[in-house]
Design a protein around this motif. Structure first.
Motif, PDB file in Angstrom:
ATOM      1  N   PHE A  75       0.811  -1.218   0.000  1.00 27.29           N
ATOM      2  CA  PHE A  75       0.000   0.000   0.000  1.00 27.29           C
ATOM      3  C   PHE A  75       0.846   1.271   0.000  1.00 27.29           C
ATOM      4  CE2 PHE A  75      -3.313  -2.844   1.968  1.00 27.29           C
ATOM      5  CZ  PHE A  75      -4.257  -2.693   0.963  1.00 27.29           C
ATOM      6  N   MET A  76       2.134   1.150   0.312  1.00 26.49           N
ATOM      7  CA  MET A  76       3.000   2.335   0.387  1.00 26.49           C
ATOM      8  C   MET A  76       3.560   2.742  -0.970  1.00 26.49           C
ATOM      9  SD  MET A  76       2.460   2.736   3.453  1.00 26.49           S
ATOM     10  CE  MET A  76       1.972   1.788   4.871  1.00 26.49           C
ATOM     11  N   HIS A  77       3.342   1.931  -2.004  1.00 24.01           N
ATOM     12  CA  HIS A  77       3.806   2.262  -3.358  1.00 24.01           C
ATOM     13  C   HIS A  77       5.297   2.590  -3.408  1.00 24.01           C
ATOM     14  CE1 HIS A  77      -0.289   2.343  -5.052  1.00 24.01           C
ATOM     15  NE2 HIS A  77      -0.633   2.828  -3.876  1.00 24.01           N
ATOM     16  N   GLY A  78       6.092   1.778  -2.738  1.00 27.48           N
ATOM     17  CA  GLY A  78       7.534   2.004  -2.750  1.00 27.48           C
ATOM     18  C   GLY A  78       7.974   3.203  -1.928  1.00 27.48           C
ATOM     19  N   ASP A  79       7.091   3.694  -1.078  1.00 26.34           N
ATOM     20  CA  ASP A  79       7.378   4.899  -0.290  1.00 26.34           C
ATOM     21  C   ASP A  79       7.048   4.654   1.188  1.00 26.34           C
ATOM     22  OD1 ASP A  79       7.957   7.628   0.324  1.00 26.34           O
ATOM     23  OD2 ASP A  79       5.815   8.118   0.132  1.00 26.34           O
ATOM     24  N   PRO A  80       7.692   3.646   1.823  1.00 25.66           N
ATOM     25  CA  PRO A  80       7.452   3.441   3.255  1.00 25.66           C
ATOM     26  C   PRO A  80       7.974   4.635   4.042  1.00 25.66           C
ATOM     27  CG  PRO A  80       9.332   2.162   2.553  1.00 25.66           C
ATOM     28  CD  PRO A  80       8.718   2.728   1.295  1.00 25.66           C
ATOM     29  N   TYR A  81       7.437   4.814   5.221  1.00 28.94           N
ATOM     30  CA  TYR A  81       7.890   5.937   6.044  1.00 28.94           C
ATOM     31  C   TYR A  81       9.365   5.779   6.394  1.00 28.94           C
ATOM     32  CZ  TYR A  81       8.584   9.121   9.864  1.00 28.94           C
ATOM     33  OH  TYR A  81       9.099  10.110  10.663  1.00 28.94           O
ATOM     34  N   ASP A  82      10.108   6.880   6.255  1.00 34.49           N
ATOM     35  CA  ASP A  82      11.542   6.896   6.550  1.00 34.49           C
ATOM     36  C   ASP A  82      11.805   7.885   7.678  1.00 34.49           C
ATOM     37  OD1 ASP A  82      14.281   7.026   6.672  1.00 34.49           O
ATOM     38  OD2 ASP A  82      14.566   7.729   4.612  1.00 34.49           O
TER      39      ASP A  82
END
Length: 205
Positions: A75-82
Motif C-alpha cells: 500500500f505504500m507504493h515504494g514509499d514506506p515511512y523513513d
C-alpha cells in the motif's frame, strides 16, 4: 497511524525476506504466501514501514503455515515511512498514505482474492482498521497513541463480536517490530500471533 510510537523501532527492510513471492496482485505489488488450496485467505496490512519488513513477512508465512493463503499488499507504493527523512515527518508523509486511500486500494485486492476461488477472507493490520466484522484488538500496555484505557472503552462499545487484550510491558508495534534477540519481546509477539491465529481459526473458515 500518526503517533510518535508508530514510527519507533523501524525495521531493516529486506525485499528478499520471507518464504513467499512478490508479484502484482489486484493492481499492487504484494507479498504472497500460502497455497491456493488453502481453506481461506487473509489480507495482512503492514504498518507505516511497508511490506518489506522481515518480521511482517515472517508472520505472513506463519499464518500461511496454519493453512491460509496470505496477501500482503504494498500500500505504500515504494514509499514506506523513513524516520531519517527530516524533510518529510510522519504528519507530512501520511498525507500520501491515508487510511481512506488504503481502504479504496484494498477493494481490488479483495476482488483478486475472490477470483482465486476464496469466499472467506479475514484481515489483520497494524495501525489501520475498520470495524464491520468480528474483531480482536491486541494492545500494548505502553502505547501513547492507543493506551489501554482507550482500548478498554472499545470493548464496551463494540457492535460486533470481539474482545480487547492488553499485553503487559510491551510498546506500540511490538507484534512486528520486536527485537528477535530479546526473549521476552519474542514471547509477547508470539503470544499475540497465536491469539490472531486462534481468532482466524474461529472466524475465517
Amino acid at each position: 497511524m500518526a503517533g510518535p510510537q508508530c514510527c519507533a523501532n523501524p525495521p531493516a527492510l529486506n525485499p528478499n525476506s520471507g518464504e513467499g513471492t512478490v508479484k502484482e496482485f489486484g493492481g499492487l505489488l504484494s507479498y504472497i504466501t500460502g497455497s491456493l488450496d488453502s481453506k481461506a485467505a487473509i489480507l495482512l496490512v503492514s504498518d507505516v514501514f511497508g511490506f518489506e519488513a522481515p518480521n511482517l513477512r515472517k508472520l505472513a508465512d506463519k499464518i500461511a503455515a496454519a493453512g491460509y493463503y496470505v496477501v500482503v499488499p504494498e500500500f505504500m507504493h515504494g514509499d514506506p515511512y523513513d524516520p531519517d527523512n527530516t524533510e518529510r515527518p510522519v504528519l507530512v508523509w501520511i498525507k500520501d498514505h491515508g487510511v481512506d486511500k488504503g481502504f479504496e486500494e484494498a477493494k481490488p485486492i479483495v476482488s483478486a482474492i475472490k477470483s482465486k476461488g476464496f469466499s472467506t477472507i479475514g484481515a489483520a493490520g497494524f495501525c489501520w482498521g475498520e470495524v464491520k466484522a468480528p474483531i480482536a484488538v491486541l494492545g500494548a500496555e505502553i502505547d501513547e497513541y492507543s493506551p489501554p484505557e482507550l482500548l478498554e472503552q472499545f470493548e464496551g462499545v463494540l457492535s460486533v463480536e470481539g474482545y480487547v487484550k492488553i499485553f503487559p510491558g510491551v510498546i506500540h508495534g511490538w507484534t512486528v517490530r520486536y527485537d528477535v534477540e530479546d526473549k521476552k519481546a519474542v514471547e509477547a509477539a508470539e503470544e499475540a500471533h497465536q491469539d490472531m491465529l486462534d481468532w482466524f481459526a474461529k472466524y475465517v473458515k
